[in-house]
Design a protein around this motif. Structure first.
Motif, PDB file in Angstrom:
ATOM      1  N   HIS A  16      33.807  -8.363 -22.520  1.00 30.44           N
ATOM      2  CA  HIS A  16      32.396  -8.752 -22.387  1.00 30.44           C
ATOM      3  C   HIS A  16      32.333 -10.094 -21.669  1.00 30.44           C
ATOM      4  CE1 HIS A  16      31.237  -5.513 -25.166  1.00 30.44           C
ATOM      5  NE2 HIS A  16      32.401  -5.778 -25.730  1.00 30.44           N
ATOM      6  N   ASP A  21      26.485  -9.293 -20.201  1.00 34.67           N
ATOM      7  CA  ASP A  21      27.231  -8.929 -21.408  1.00 34.67           C
ATOM      8  C   ASP A  21      28.212 -10.064 -21.698  1.00 34.67           C
ATOM      9  OD1 ASP A  21      28.223  -7.487 -23.535  1.00 34.67           O
ATOM     10  OD2 ASP A  21      29.519  -6.226 -22.308  1.00 34.67           O
ATOM     11  N   TRP A  23      30.103 -12.496 -24.225  1.00 37.11           N
ATOM     12  CA  TRP A  23      30.608 -12.813 -25.557  1.00 37.11           C
ATOM     13  C   TRP A  23      31.553 -13.998 -25.464  1.00 37.11           C
ATOM     14  CZ3 TRP A  23      32.364  -7.925 -28.695  1.00 37.11           C
ATOM     15  CH2 TRP A  23      31.296  -7.021 -28.808  1.00 37.11           C
ATOM     16  N   ASP A  32      27.466 -13.147 -29.234  1.00 39.75           N
ATOM     17  CA  ASP A  32      26.917 -12.491 -28.054  1.00 39.75           C
ATOM     18  C   ASP A  32      25.820 -13.408 -27.517  1.00 39.75           C
ATOM     19  OD1 ASP A  32      25.743 -10.960 -26.095  1.00 39.75           O
ATOM     20  OD2 ASP A  32      25.451  -9.190 -27.353  1.00 39.75           O
ATOM     21  N   SER A  34      24.438 -13.248 -24.465  1.00 40.03           N
ATOM     22  CA  SER A  34      23.785 -12.649 -23.301  1.00 40.03           C
ATOM     23  C   SER A  34      22.321 -13.045 -23.202  1.00 40.03           C
ATOM     24  CB  SER A  34      23.888 -11.124 -23.356  1.00 40.03           C
ATOM     25  OG  SER A  34      25.221 -10.724 -23.524  1.00 40.03           O
ATOM     26  N   THR A  51      33.272 -17.168 -20.933  1.00 41.56           N
ATOM     27  CA  THR A  51      32.892 -15.845 -21.408  1.00 41.56           C
ATOM     28  C   THR A  51      34.108 -14.959 -21.558  1.00 41.56           C
ATOM     29  OG1 THR A  51      30.743 -16.011 -20.364  1.00 41.56           O
ATOM     30  CG2 THR A  51      31.500 -13.812 -20.849  1.00 41.56           C
TER      31      THR A  51
END
Length: 134
Positions: A16, A21, A23, A32, A34, A51
């Motif tokens: 991700h 997306d 994470w 998360d 996003s 990320t």
């Protein structure tokens, strides 16, 4: 009744790693981020740089406020599964591949021999002309 915590492997978290997306892992928890990227006070690029990785050191280096740490809890989706040790796969090259690399190097050497030979030739001629004039 205790809440069940979802466990994620570092490998899964690393998948991700895009703006849509996003994470990050901080102190063994998976977040998360996003939906928070556009609101992040430091800009989305600092978050995108970590990320899909363990961002604990980066997070602590910045020195986030208590309110930032409290806000983080809204984005926590689980914890890092530390029972699964990650062992990187080793790339083992075969002799055939190694021979292929040396063959490619030899081919390049054969193709580009003219320039070094020309430089040496011009240097020798220039040296002889210079010595002849003295």
């Amino acid at each position: 009744m205790p809440t069940l915590t979802k466990l994620y492997s570092m490998e899964e978290a690393s998948l991700h790693d895009t703006k849509d997306d996003c994470w990050v892992v901080i102190d063994g928890k998976v977040y998360d981020l996003s939906s928070y990227l556009d609101e992040h006070p430091g800009g989305d690029d600092v978050v995108l740089a970590v990320t899909g990785k363990d961002a604990t050191d980066d997070f602590e280096d910045v020195g986030h406020s208590k309110s930032a740490i409290e806000l983080m809890q809204n984005f926590c989706i689980g914890e890092l599964d530390t029972s699964a040790t990650v062992i990187p796969e080793l790339e083992i090259s075969s002799k055939k591949e190694t021979n292929n690399y040396s063959w490619n190097l030899m081919e390049l050497t054969k193709q580009y021999w003219a320039a070094p030979v020309a430089i040496v030739g011009i240097s020798v001629v220039a040296g002889l002309v210079f010595l002849h004039k003295k």
